[in-house]
Design an enzyme around this catalytic site. Structure first.
Site, PDB file in Angstrom:
ATOM      1  N   GLN A   1       0.795  -1.106   0.019  1.00 34.44           N
ATOM      2  CA  GLN A   1      -0.006   0.008   0.028  1.00 34.44           C
ATOM      3  C   GLN A   1       0.853   1.247  -0.044  1.00 34.44           C
ATOM      4  O   GLN A   1       0.367   2.416   0.180  1.00 34.44           O
ATOM      5  CB  GLN A   1      -1.030   0.152   1.200  1.00 34.44           C
ATOM      6  CG  GLN A   1      -1.782  -1.054   1.130  1.00 34.44           C
ATOM      7  CD  GLN A   1      -2.711  -1.205   2.223  1.00 34.44           C
ATOM      8  OE1 GLN A   1      -2.691  -0.538   3.206  1.00 34.44           O
ATOM      9  NE2 GLN A   1      -3.524  -2.454   2.702  1.00 34.44           N
TER      10      GLN A   1
ATOM     11  N   HIS B   1      -1.274  -0.134   5.661  1.00 33.83           N
ATOM     12  CA  HIS B   1      -1.651   0.857   6.625  1.00 33.83           C
ATOM     13  C   HIS B   1      -0.731   2.012   7.047  1.00 33.83           C
ATOM     14  O   HIS B   1      -0.483   2.437   8.186  1.00 33.83           O
ATOM     15  CB  HIS B   1      -1.982   0.053   7.776  1.00 33.83           C
ATOM     16  CG  HIS B   1      -3.086  -0.692   7.760  1.00 33.83           C
ATOM     17  ND1 HIS B   1      -3.680  -1.319   9.145  1.00 33.83           N
ATOM     18  CD2 HIS B   1      -3.620  -1.371   6.705  1.00 33.83           C
ATOM     19  CE1 HIS B   1      -4.682  -2.063   8.465  1.00 33.83           C
ATOM     20  NE2 HIS B   1      -4.669  -2.421   7.321  1.00 33.83           N
TER      21      HIS B   1
END
Length: 402
Positions: free
Chosen positions: A106, A171
């Site tokens: 991510q 995250h």
């Protein structure tokens, strides 16, 4: 500059969404884009939507955007490119000078925001994931925008390095918002650092993971943050967060935040100083199948449990990405409402805001993954999408139906 704290060991948080559970073992999560899933449709407006969609530009995994005062756009691409597009999207230039990023999972080049006094100081703020060996962390930086035929960022400064350099590639969060008073709010994700239902890092007010920070524009902790008197880190504004992917002030000065829950439980929160938003002790979602918790239930938010409950939440998940507050220039009925990009839901989601309260509004199925909504200077709504046919994203524009 805020210094990183020590890394601690952790167990993995696999972070699939509901559609991913059915495809377990058949995909790789890459910044919200999922390999081994069939080609996505071009974005199209549902028949009842009060807008039409116009394609503006083809992009490579765009993550965030902002408008320059003259209507041109700065757009980040996950792999590390910062682009400047003309107001009509037909011309583009690469803005040089941004640091190298680690584009894995991510991570990558993430948010981009102008300083409130950009017209005078030309400062651009951005976030990205930075490698340290095999590990990575989130970074907040700024540079002075140098316009012209070869646009660049100069005098780039690192303002904040996240508290955790870790092998996990999820995250990071990295959202940036300036308050009406000019304070810089920065979202730092939990980096998937929690073990079962223990009160771990998002609940630890000495550690910056899973927090909203309130900073001066130079990255130092702002005076008056609420947890310092309790022995907490002086930068922390709120805690108990998971993966914060939207952060925006409304016209009344309220700060709204949205974050991905675990298996369900995606949230929109009103951010209030010193409050604990509960993760991972409470959530309206549940654990994923498999270790460490094997699908165990997480206690829901309950009145009187000592945690700040979300104003709006979704189960099944919508997989919320970027978020904006709409001014109402072209759609007056939406003035002050939140718009959220939906990834797994492949939708544009509206949240109806009334003062400090919020309720679910429209959910427009667009047939493709929406990474970021942003309001244009004329009140139109621009969307960054994940893509298809060899392209990993598009910039499209929503305008009222005629």
């Amino acid at each position: 500059m805020i210094k990183p704290t020590a890394t601690v060991a952790s167990k993995p948080d696999r972070s699939p969404r509901p559609w991913a559970i059915a495809l377990a073992g058949a995909f790789v999560l890459t910044g919200g884009a999922v390999a081994a899933v069939g080609a996505l449709a071009e974005p199209s407006a549902p028949p009842n939507a009060p807008f039409r969609i116009e394609e503006i530009a083809d992009l490579d995994q765009p993550w965030a955007m902002t408008f320059l005062p003259d209507g041109r756009m700065l757009i980040t691409e996950k792999a590390g490119q910062l682009l400047m597009l003309s107001a009509d999207g037909k011309q583009r230039k690469t803005v040089t000078g941004a640091p190298a990023v680690t584009s894995q999972g991510q991570g990558g080049l993430m948010d981009v925001v102008l300083h409130p006094r950009f017209a005078k100081n030309r400062m651009v703020y951005f976030s990205y994931s930075e490698a340290a060996g095999k590990d990575s962390s989130v970074v907040l930086a700024r540079g002075v925008f140098n316009d012209g035929d070869a646009p660049s960022l100069r005098n780039v400064q690192t303002l904040f390095r996240g508290p955790k350099y870790d092998a996990r590639a999820g995250h990071y969060s990295g959202r940036i918002a300036f308050s009406p008073e000019g304070k810089l709010f920065f979202a730092v994700g939990d980096r998937q650092q929690w073990d079962g239902f223990q009160r771990t890092e998002p609940q630890d007010i000495k550690i910056l993971s899973g927090k909203v920070l309130r900073l001066n524009d130079d990255g130092t902790p702002a005076a008056g943050n609420p947890l310092a008197a309790r022995g907490g880190d002086p930068a922390i504004w709120t805690y108990g967060h998971r993966n914060l992917l939207g952060l925006a002030f409304d016209a009344n000065g309220n700060l709204w935040e949205q974050e991905m829950g675990p298996l369900g439980g995606d949230e929109v929160n009103l951010i209030l100083p010193g409050r604990n938003y509960g993760w991972p002790v409470v959530s309206n979602g549940d654990s994923y199948p498999g270790p460490p918790n094997n699908g165990a239930a997480i206690p829901d938010h309950r009145p009187g449990d000592g945690f700040e409950a979300p104003k709006v939440w979704w189960s099944p998940a919508i997989s919320p990405a970027g978020m904006m507050v709409y001014s109402g220039k072209l759609w007056p009925q939406w003035r002050g409402d939140l718009f959220i990009g939906g990834l797994s839901s492949r939708s544009l989601v509206r949240v109806d805001v009334n003062g400090p309260e919020a309720t679910k509004g429209d959910q427009f199925a667009l047939g493709t993954r929406i990474r970021e909504p942003e309001e244009g200077p004329d009140g139109s709504i621009y969307l960054l999408t994940d893509g298809r046919r060899g392209s990993d994203g598009k910039l499209v524009k929503l305008t009222p139906k005629r």
